[in-house]
Design an enzyme around this catalytic site. Structure first.
Site, PDB file in Angstrom:
ATOM      1  N   GLY A  48       7.420 -55.845 -49.510  1.00  0.00           N
ATOM      2  CA  GLY A  48       8.680 -55.873 -48.780  1.00  0.00           C
ATOM      3  C   GLY A  48       8.903 -57.318 -48.361  1.00  0.00           C
ATOM      4  CD  GLU A  49      10.842 -61.470 -45.406  1.00  0.00           C
ATOM      5  OE1 GLU A  49      10.564 -62.637 -45.760  1.00  0.00           O
ATOM      6  OE2 GLU A  49      10.721 -61.071 -44.238  1.00  0.00           O
ATOM      7  CB  SER A  50       5.203 -60.993 -45.235  1.00  0.00           C
ATOM      8  OG  SER A  50       5.727 -62.276 -45.466  1.00  0.00           O
ATOM      9  CB  CYS A  80       3.681 -57.865 -52.856  1.00  0.00           C
ATOM     10  SG  CYS A  80       4.754 -59.220 -53.324  1.00  0.00           S
ATOM     11  NE  ARG A 107       6.542 -65.338 -46.829  1.00  0.00           N
ATOM     12  CZ  ARG A 107       7.618 -65.225 -46.051  1.00  0.00           C
ATOM     13  NH1 ARG A 107       7.725 -65.956 -44.966  1.00  0.00           N
ATOM     14  NH2 ARG A 107       8.584 -64.381 -46.361  1.00  0.00           N
ATOM     15  CB  ILE A 136       8.858 -58.391 -56.884  1.00  0.00           C
ATOM     16  CG1 ILE A 136       8.895 -57.371 -58.031  1.00  0.00           C
ATOM     17  CG2 ILE A 136      10.266 -58.614 -56.319  1.00  0.00           C
ATOM     18  CD1 ILE A 136       9.240 -55.967 -57.602  1.00  0.00           C
ATOM     19  NE  ARG A 137      12.066 -63.673 -52.743  1.00  0.00           N
ATOM     20  CZ  ARG A 137      12.412 -64.955 -52.832  1.00  0.00           C
ATOM     21  NH1 ARG A 137      12.840 -65.438 -53.976  1.00  0.00           N
ATOM     22  NH2 ARG A 137      12.329 -65.739 -51.799  1.00  0.00           N
ATOM     23  CG  HIS A 172       4.981 -54.728 -56.123  1.00  0.00           C
ATOM     24  ND1 HIS A 172       5.325 -54.248 -54.884  1.00  0.00           N
ATOM     25  CD2 HIS A 172       5.335 -56.030 -56.141  1.00  0.00           C
ATOM     26  CE1 HIS A 172       5.878 -55.209 -54.168  1.00  0.00           C
ATOM     27  NE2 HIS A 172       5.889 -56.305 -54.904  1.00  0.00           N
ATOM     28  CD  GLU A 174       3.967 -50.852 -55.030  1.00  0.00           C
ATOM     29  OE1 GLU A 174       2.858 -51.213 -55.469  1.00  0.00           O
ATOM     30  OE2 GLU A 174       4.754 -51.634 -54.461  1.00  0.00           O
TER      31      GLU A 174
HETATM   32  N1  GLN Z   1       8.295 -62.660 -50.890  1.00  0.00           N
HETATM   33  C1  GLN Z   1       7.903 -61.624 -49.972  1.00  0.00           C
HETATM   34  C2  GLN Z   1       7.300 -62.223 -48.708  1.00  0.00           C
HETATM   35  O1  GLN Z   1       7.024 -63.368 -48.665  1.00  0.00           O
HETATM   36  C3  GLN Z   1       6.927 -60.650 -50.615  1.00  0.00           C
HETATM   37  C4  GLN Z   1       7.603 -59.959 -51.771  1.00  0.00           C
HETATM   38  C5  GLN Z   1       7.122 -58.577 -52.073  1.00  0.00           C
HETATM   39  O2  GLN Z   1       6.437 -57.933 -51.269  1.00  0.00           O
HETATM   40  N2  GLN Z   1       7.552 -58.063 -53.198  1.00  0.00           N
HETATM   41  O3  GLN Z   1       7.112 -61.519 -47.760  1.00  0.00           O
END
Ligand code: GLN
Length: 194
Positions: A48-50, A80, A107, A136-137, A172, A174
């Site tokens: 998600g977004e940390s 992630c 990150r 993903i990112r 990921h 999942e």
């Molecule tokens: N870029 C996100 C972060 O820095 C992590 C991306 C992800 O969990 N798919 O939190």
């Protein structure tokens, strides 16, 4: 029956739930409150977004209890953003969230060109055949300190690590069909004594 929690505040919660349901003897439990943390045998921190998840675990009063249970031996797996939450050091961010794993993570480490990508790799500790990896990112581990076992490297970058009962992956599992990593984590949970 193993009860494996999935932190259910933001990110790929449903996808982890679906994967865990495919395993025998595992009951997925969505974790939203500190009380939920008391009824699980292991915990997944989804992607998600940390920064957001880090803020939410503080607001929902989950952070201290996660740290406490993990220090007492409860297995935790971060995917992630979850890897970033587990890290003691985030190279390009001032935050430290749970600070449980002896790793230095970067990150968004793949930059914009390779923002998201898929590959296939043999990770012998986890599966006997090459498994699909989705990034993903994604972060990667720039440095692993004492007690950290490197499970996988891609182009010289560390993308999967284990520190005893703690597991972190840049990618990921999942978001693929392959159950190997979920099975690997369930096995860590099954063998843990808390
Ligand atoms: N870029 C996100 C972060 O820095 C992590 C991306 C992800 O969990 N798919 O939190």
């Amino acid at each position: 029956m193993l009860r494996i929690g999935i932190l259910g505040l933001q990110g790929s919660v449903i996808e982890h739930t679906v994967m865990l349901k495919r395993l025998e003897d595992v009951k997925p439990v969505q974790v939203k409150t500190a009380d939920d943390l008391d009824v699980i045998d292991g915990l997944i921190l989804p992607g998600g977004e940390s920064t957001t998840i880090g803020r939410l675990i503080t607001d929902y009063k989950l952070k201290d209890r996660i740290i406490e249970r993990a220090r007492a031996g409860m297995p935790v797996w971060g995917t992630c953003a979850g890897m970033i939450l587990l890290a003691k050091h985030i190279i390009n961010d001032d935050n430290v969230h749970l600070g449980l794993m002896n790793i230095h993570v970067r990150r968004n480490a793949y930059g914009s060109q390779l923002d998201s990508f898929k590959t296939v790799m043999l990770i012998p500790a986890v599966a006997e055949y090459p498994i699909p990896l989705v990034f993903i990112r994604a972060p990667y581990v720039e440095k692993a300190d004492d007690g950290v076992e490197v499970l996988a490297e891609l182009d010289g970058k560390i993308i999967a690590v284990r520190q005893g009962h703690l597991l972190a992956t840049s990618f990921h599992p999942e978001l693929t069909d392959d159950l190997s990593f979920h099975r690997y984590f369930a096995d860590i949970v099954a063998k843990s004594t808390v």
